[in-house]
Design a protein around this motif. Structure first.
Motif, PDB file in Angstrom:
ATOM      1  N   UNK A 158       0.785  -1.043  -0.032  1.00  0.00           N
ATOM      2  CA  UNK A 158       0.047   0.067   0.127  1.00  0.00           C
ATOM      3  C   UNK A 158       0.773   1.361  -0.074  1.00  0.00           C
ATOM      4  N   UNK A 159       0.417   2.242  -0.532  1.00  0.00           N
ATOM      5  CA  UNK A 159      -0.653   2.522  -1.598  1.00  0.00           C
ATOM      6  C   UNK A 159      -0.665   1.835  -3.060  1.00  0.00           C
ATOM      7  N   UNK A 160       0.595   1.425  -3.411  1.00  0.00           N
ATOM      8  CA  UNK A 160       0.410   0.839  -4.711  1.00  0.00           C
ATOM      9  C   UNK A 160      -0.607   0.003  -5.187  1.00  0.00           C
ATOM     10  N   UNK A 161      -1.091  -0.718  -4.098  1.00  0.00           N
ATOM     11  CA  UNK A 161      -2.190  -1.754  -4.550  1.00  0.00           C
ATOM     12  C   UNK A 161      -3.450  -1.181  -4.816  1.00  0.00           C
ATOM     13  N   UNK A 162      -3.704   0.257  -4.810  1.00  0.00           N
ATOM     14  CA  UNK A 162      -4.935   0.827  -5.140  1.00  0.00           C
ATOM     15  C   UNK A 162      -4.949   0.745  -6.495  1.00  0.00           C
TER      16      UNK A 162
END
Length: 666
Positions: free
Chosen positions: A470-474
């Motif tokens: 997170x936050x890349x998983x957004x």
């Protein structure tokens, strides 16, 4: 000693010490301390070696240096107990051993030493309890005992590794599950902690310690209804148990059953009239309910029963409207100067003295105590400004125009939440009170749900910057996942609502997760409660928070945090134009009606006079501003920081451009 590898020198010294070659160990330790005079483990081992060598003065000096660096280091307190016992100071030995066992309950030698001295000084009943505790620790499997020691010395990753490895081989070991759950709780992985304790309770249904731990985790997860139900089940087992009564009262308080909570505390006090902790808990409840006069009396009773009870002294200070007497200030000063006072208590008393002297107009003395309390508190935290800067930068780098174009509008469409974000002490409680005075808005709490969601998305694997997934998983979540996260937020927060169509969530740190909020709850309203930087930051610096907000315990830290907050909010304004309303505290003070109408318009709410008369609204308020929002608006706090300006150059330097640019883009 190799300068490049101090760990090898420490291992060599440790081997020499365990072999009884104390002089040889000291040679290694002195060389290590020459390079790093504040090395905690080296100072501890030096004190041990000097004590065994009968150099009691040298051991005392090493311990004093060590405790200045790590005041709650359990092994240092245990060693202090050994030293006092050897030099014949039984009273000091008892105090040191007790402090050691509170700092680290896994110290078998401290329990045994305490039992020995208590037996010698005519306290056989307590001595038996301590000896039983020492014997219980000796029966604990060695990997778990090591995990407990790492846990209580804040080496959480080592503790987790040992506990997990043990449980893989012993999957139903309840004490191992309790230890791993406590580690999870400290990491903030509350869902794992809950699962472990729920499982442990199935394996040992009559294990009261497991059940109490489980209730605590449920409360931290905001599962208040379930926590209360489990507390009620415990109370049904023994309706007169002070422990069960207190736990039930705390959980009743969390769901707004104030009279039930007070009745529980009163029942405890009927059996234990001199229990200072219960008087303080009762005072907290009365404060939340707005019964200030009764809260004052309860806090003062707790202080009279336990003069070193820092939390009770600070409870009085944190009312904001209470003024200490000269006698009370003298009593607090005596406690603050006492050498054996626990760090936790000393911190609370220092903050209380800061408030007392500020109210008396002795601003330099007030700052000395605020600074002392902050310095002690900062030692206990793991917060660093550099890591926080990395986290904020990751949000800006990840949550771009492209993210919102690709993922926007997929979450739960419910318009219910009104998020009030920013920094603590920026006026968020005032804005919440204004909104909660509206017939269509429920005021709730500083809800942890968004922070918990971010934590779960982050996962266990961390990169060099500690960011994890997170936050890349957004970017990767599909529409169903985004909607599910939003719906879970709405459902999990329902217990705090009273039936109005809208509700507030005033967790200030949610500003770091506005990208997440707008993806899972695209129709949520977000209000940025902002206050001028010097006033906001210094107000945070002199506030001792119940938990969290670790960035406030230093002028440089709070200044850098405010600067990062302004920069990130500027980013959100760029990628989410028009979706965040900034409300400047000073503007609310100067023209209340204009700002109230502006807030209500943004939220799509009709004007109601009750929002202007917010101070007459009867509701529970659980923040440091609870008494202030029960008064008409006033401007005396706007420039209060100037009394301390001569001490605040580090804050100004840390704020940098935010010192003047905080209003840009408003």
């Amino acid at each position: 000693m190799s300068e490049a590898d101090p760990s090898e020198a420490l291992k060599t010294a440790q081997a020499e010490m365990y072999a009884g070659r104390f002089d040889a160990a000291l040679v290694q330790l002195e060389a290590l301390l020459a390079a790093d005079p504040q090395h905690v483990d080296a100072l501890y081992m030096k004190a041990v070696c000097l004590r065994y060598g009968k150099d009691h003065a040298g051991a005392r000096k090493a311990l004093d240096t060590l405790k200045a660096q790590a005041p709650d280091f359990g092994r240092a307190l245990q060693e202090e107990g050994h030293l006092f016992r050897e030099t014949g100071d039984d009273a000091a030995a008892i105090a040191a051993y007790r402090a050691a066992t509170m700092a680290n309950p896994a110290l078998q030698a401290a329990w045994a030493g305490l039992a020995e001295v208590l037996e010698r000084t005519g306290e056989p009943a307590e001595a038996r309890q301590c000896r039983a505790q020492a014997e219980a620790l000796t029966r604990l499997p060695k990997p778990l005992l090591a995990a407990m020691n790492h846990l209580h010395e804040n080496r959480l990753h080592k503790a987790e590794g040992l506990a997990r490895a043990f449980l893989q081989k012993n999957p139903k070991h309840v004490e191992g599950m309790r230890i791993l759950a406590e580690i999870g709780k400290r990491f903030g992985v509350l869902d794992d902690a809950e699962f472990l304790l729920e499982s442990a309770a199935e394996f040992e249904p009559d294990n009261i310690a497991v059940r109490l731990d489980h209730i605590e985790v449920l409360r931290k997860r905001q599962k208040h209804a379930e926590a209360l139900a489990r507390a009620e089940a415990l109370l049904a087992r023994d309706p007169d148990s002070p422990v069960f009564l207190s736990r039930h009262a705390v959980e009743a308080l969390a769901v707004g059953e104030y009279e039930t909570a007070l009745a529980g505390f009163d029942k405890v006090l009927a059996a234990l009239p001199d229990d200072a902790g219960t008087h303080a808990a009762r005072a907290h409840a009365l404060k939340t309910m707005g019964r200030t006069g009764e809260a004052v009396e309860a806090y003062r009773r707790a202080c009279a029963l336990r003069p070193d009870y820092g939390e009770a002294w600070y409870g009085l200070a944190n009312l904001k409207t209470y003024r200490f007497t000269e006698d009370e200030i003298v009593r607090m000063r005596e406690q603050a100067a006492a050498p054996g006072l626990r760090t936790h208590e000393r911190i609370h008393i220092c903050f209380a003295l800061g408030k007392a002297y500020e109210d008396a107009g002795a601003y330099d003395t007030a700052f000395e105590y605020y600074e002392r309390g902050n310095d002690l508190k900062r030692i206990q935290t793991r917060y660093t400004s550099d890591i926080m800067a990395q986290e904020l930068n990751a949000q800006a780098a990840t949550c771009t125009h492209a993210l919102f174009e690709a993922q926007g509008g997929k979450g739960c469409p419910a318009p219910d939440p009104i998020f009030i974000v920013g920094l603590p002490r920026a006026g968020s409680t005032l804005l919440e009170q204004i909104l909660a005075s509206h017939s269509q808005v429920d005021g709730t709490l500083e809800l942890p749900d968004i922070l918990a969601t971010a934590h779960r998305l982050r996962g266990r694997t961390r990169g060099e910057d500690g960011a994890g997934r997170y936050p890349a998983i957004l970017h990767e979540l599909d529409a169903g996942q985004l909607r599910e996260l939003g719906e879970a937020y709405i459902e999990n927060t329902r217990i705090h609502r009273q039936g109005a169509p809208f509700f507030t969530d005033k967790m200030p740190n949610n500003f770091r997760h506005i990208g997440l909020i707008k993806l899972i709850l695209p129709n949520a309203k977000i209000i940025d409660a902002r206050r001028a930087p010097m006033a906001c930051c210094f107000s945070g610096f002199k506030q001792l928070f119940a938990e969290g907000q670790e960035f406030t315990y230093g002028l440089d830290e709070v200044g850098r945090y405010y600067r990062g907050y302004v920069e990130l909010m500027d980013h959100w304004d760029r990628v989410l134009p028009g979706q965040i309303l900034r409300v400047q505290y000073e503007d609310v003070v100067a023209d209340l009606e204009t700002q109230v109408r502006r807030i209500l318009d943004f939220c799509g709410l009709p004007f109601e006079q009750a929002c202007l008369d917010f101070h007459t609204t009867e509701r529970a308020v659980r923040t440091a501003s609870s008494e202030q929002v029960r008064q008409p608006i006033y401007d005396s706090g706007v420039e209060q920081w100037r009394h301390f300006e001569r001490h605040l150059d580090p804050l100004k330097s840390a704020l940098g451009p935010a010192l003047t640019s905080y209003r840009s883009g408003a």
